[in-house]
Write a protein that holds these residues in place. Sequence first.
Motif, PDB file in Angstrom:
ATOM      1  N   HIS A 172       1.429   6.992   9.976  1.00  0.00           N
ATOM      2  CA  HIS A 172       1.312   5.542  10.144  1.00  0.00           C
ATOM      3  C   HIS A 172      -0.143   5.077  10.158  1.00  0.00           C
ATOM      4  O   HIS A 172      -0.497   4.076   9.526  1.00  0.00           O
ATOM      5  N   ASN A 173      -1.003   5.819  10.871  1.00  0.00           N
ATOM      6  CA  ASN A 173      -2.377   5.361  11.057  1.00  0.00           C
ATOM      7  C   ASN A 173      -3.370   5.903  10.043  1.00  0.00           C
ATOM      8  O   ASN A 173      -4.461   5.345   9.881  1.00  0.00           O
ATOM      9  N   GLU A 174      -3.036   7.001   9.364  1.00  0.00           N
ATOM     10  CA  GLU A 174      -3.976   7.572   8.396  1.00  0.00           C
ATOM     11  C   GLU A 174      -3.442   7.465   6.962  1.00  0.00           C
ATOM     12  O   GLU A 174      -4.068   6.855   6.110  1.00  0.00           O
ATOM     13  N   VAL A 175      -2.283   8.048   6.707  1.00  0.00           N
ATOM     14  CA  VAL A 175      -1.735   8.044   5.340  1.00  0.00           C
ATOM     15  C   VAL A 175      -1.577   6.625   4.815  1.00  0.00           C
ATOM     16  O   VAL A 175      -2.061   6.278   3.726  1.00  0.00           O
ATOM     17  N   ALA A 176      -0.903   5.782   5.577  1.00  0.00           N
ATOM     18  CA  ALA A 176      -0.560   4.442   5.093  1.00  0.00           C
ATOM     19  C   ALA A 176      -1.764   3.504   5.020  1.00  0.00           C
ATOM     20  O   ALA A 176      -1.776   2.573   4.205  1.00  0.00           O
ATOM     21  N   LYS A 177      -2.780   3.737   5.852  1.00  0.00           N
ATOM     22  CA  LYS A 177      -3.896   2.783   5.947  1.00  0.00           C
ATOM     23  C   LYS A 177      -5.143   3.228   5.201  1.00  0.00           C
ATOM     24  O   LYS A 177      -6.118   2.468   5.130  1.00  0.00           O
ATOM     25  N   TYR A 178      -5.124   4.431   4.653  1.00  0.00           N
ATOM     26  CA  TYR A 178      -6.343   5.005   4.092  1.00  0.00           C
ATOM     27  C   TYR A 178      -6.928   4.120   2.985  1.00  0.00           C
ATOM     28  O   TYR A 178      -8.111   3.779   2.999  1.00  0.00           O
ATOM     29  N   ARG A 179      -6.092   3.727   2.036  1.00  0.00           N
ATOM     30  CA  ARG A 179      -6.577   2.903   0.919  1.00  0.00           C
ATOM     31  C   ARG A 179      -7.054   1.545   1.411  1.00  0.00           C
ATOM     32  O   ARG A 179      -8.090   1.037   0.981  1.00  0.00           O
ATOM     33  N   TYR A 180      -6.289   0.949   2.327  1.00  0.00           N
ATOM     34  CA  TYR A 180      -6.610  -0.390   2.813  1.00  0.00           C
ATOM     35  C   TYR A 180      -7.959  -0.414   3.530  1.00  0.00           C
ATOM     36  O   TYR A 180      -8.798  -1.283   3.299  1.00  0.00           O
ATOM     37  N   ARG A 181      -8.174   0.573   4.397  1.00  0.00           N
ATOM     38  CA  ARG A 181      -9.398   0.570   5.193  1.00  0.00           C
ATOM     39  C   ARG A 181     -10.621   0.963   4.368  1.00  0.00           C
ATOM     40  O   ARG A 181     -11.750   0.729   4.784  1.00  0.00           O
ATOM     41  N   GLY A 221       2.160   0.400   2.850  1.00  0.00           N
ATOM     42  CA  GLY A 221       1.338   1.425   2.225  1.00  0.00           C
ATOM     43  C   GLY A 221       2.096   2.680   1.855  1.00  0.00           C
ATOM     44  O   GLY A 221       1.574   3.538   1.144  1.00  0.00           O
ATOM     45  N   LEU A 222       3.339   2.814   2.336  1.00  0.00           N
ATOM     46  CA  LEU A 222       4.156   3.973   2.008  1.00  0.00           C
ATOM     47  C   LEU A 222       5.261   3.585   1.030  1.00  0.00           C
ATOM     48  O   LEU A 222       5.693   2.435   0.991  1.00  0.00           O
ATOM     49  N   ARG A 223       5.726   4.563   0.258  1.00  0.00           N
ATOM     50  CA  ARG A 223       7.011   4.450  -0.434  1.00  0.00           C
ATOM     51  C   ARG A 223       7.974   5.399   0.257  1.00  0.00           C
ATOM     52  O   ARG A 223       7.591   6.516   0.608  1.00  0.00           O
ATOM     53  N   VAL A 224       9.209   4.955   0.433  1.00  0.00           N
ATOM     54  CA  VAL A 224      10.224   5.780   1.097  1.00  0.00           C
ATOM     55  C   VAL A 224      11.391   5.946   0.135  1.00  0.00           C
ATOM     56  O   VAL A 224      12.018   4.960  -0.267  1.00  0.00           O
ATOM     57  N   VAL A 225      11.668   7.188  -0.250  1.00  0.00           N
ATOM     58  CA  VAL A 225      12.639   7.484  -1.300  1.00  0.00           C
ATOM     59  C   VAL A 225      13.710   8.430  -0.764  1.00  0.00           C
ATOM     60  O   VAL A 225      13.391   9.404  -0.064  1.00  0.00           O
ATOM     61  N   ILE A 226      14.986   8.156  -1.093  1.00  0.00           N
ATOM     62  CA  ILE A 226      16.097   9.011  -0.673  1.00  0.00           C
ATOM     63  C   ILE A 226      17.036   9.216  -1.866  1.00  0.00           C
ATOM     64  O   ILE A 226      17.731   8.283  -2.267  1.00  0.00           O
ATOM     65  N   PRO A 227      17.079  10.425  -2.451  1.00  0.00           N
ATOM     66  CA  PRO A 227      17.951  10.678  -3.600  1.00  0.00           C
ATOM     67  C   PRO A 227      19.381  10.985  -3.163  1.00  0.00           C
ATOM     68  O   PRO A 227      19.621  11.468  -2.058  1.00  0.00           O
TER      69      PRO A 227
END
Length: 404
Positions: A172-181, A221-227
């Motif tokens: 939540h705090n690193e993966v999703a925000k990395y590009r934004y910050r 910032g995330l994509r959530v995929v469920i096949p």
Amino acid sequence: MATKTPSMRAMSRYLLRPHAPLRPRCQYQTQCKQQYSAAAAAARLNGSVEYDTTSILHHTSKSTLANPELSAEARNGQTKRINLYTAVNEALKHALQTDERVLVFGEDIQFGGVFRCTMNLAAEFGTDRVFNTPLSEQGLVGFAVGAAAEGMKPVAEIQFADYVFPAFDQIHNEVAKYRYRSGSTGANCGGLVIRMPSGSVGHGALYHTQSPEALFTHTPGLRVVIPRSPVQAKGLLLSAIRCNDPVIFMEPKILYRAAVEQVPVDAFYLPLDKAEVLKPGKDLTIISYGTPLYTCSAAIAAAEKDFGCNIELIDLRTIYPWDRETVLNSVKKTGRAIVVHESMMNAGVGAEVAATIQEKAFLRLEAPVKRVAGWATHTGLMFEQFIIPDVTRVYDAIKQTLDY
């Protein structure tokens, strides 16, 4: 000397192996077993899923290759009949073969992992690219963030979705925000995929049953995929690895071996931003994803026979950001909608879908949007079958919505 209690991790493989039923010790236990049976004798609706005949799997090469989402090369190629975990393995193998930046790692994955999705990959590609990590979800996801930020394509496996919570801060705090910050510097960790087995298996109880996808849909910032099937697993996973956004890829573990279909031999890529209309209809729209699609398909077959209706079934596939256009176009046509998912109803994916339909298609609705979902409780082993949606609950929702 006191007996050492086995850790939850040590029991993971044991819990998920099929076991012979215990011999009841008394008549009361025999009665309990009958009372809590998953499928009563001669049950009309809540029987076992017929995976070999269900229409949402491709049972012939012709059916598979007719998919317009496949490339021309894939449509002109060959198929083979494989299950879902093999499809995941083939996608990972192709990614490792074609891009040296791809790394695959997680707890015990060097030996194939709990569900064998990474079988033989370490032997073929070496332990520099396919390797085990310590039992630390926060640590392995933190490592994945750093690797992606340095231009690698890490595919990190969380052994069970139930174990992802220690890594939630990293996600939540690193993966999703990395590009934004990072602003205009261009820094990001967009090459990251986090895979995890999720959902019910019938005997998973508290720590091997959870479907936490809604938590990630609240994280920009995330994509959530469920096949839902082997074809979808292979095509969507290859697209996720190639994607420039970080992807949470949740694999319904009950389908790893149960769902078998004809899958293109060659690599192919399915869109991460489109829902799929599995069955067209004009009277009602059912929106779902993952394992419950099989429940919905069975309920639709029974309802159409009993009520003479015609029901549309949509697989969201990517639940964040989800394909609003396909869903809204369908609901505006049918005037009725039901959202079905295995995870808990409160603040679930269905709440967002229902709210969007109400906001964007209110004047076209002929009935309230209905949700059929897991109950808001932890999953006790004995009661697992009563917590997640079954065919009867979906069937009843169809009848109530049509009769409104």
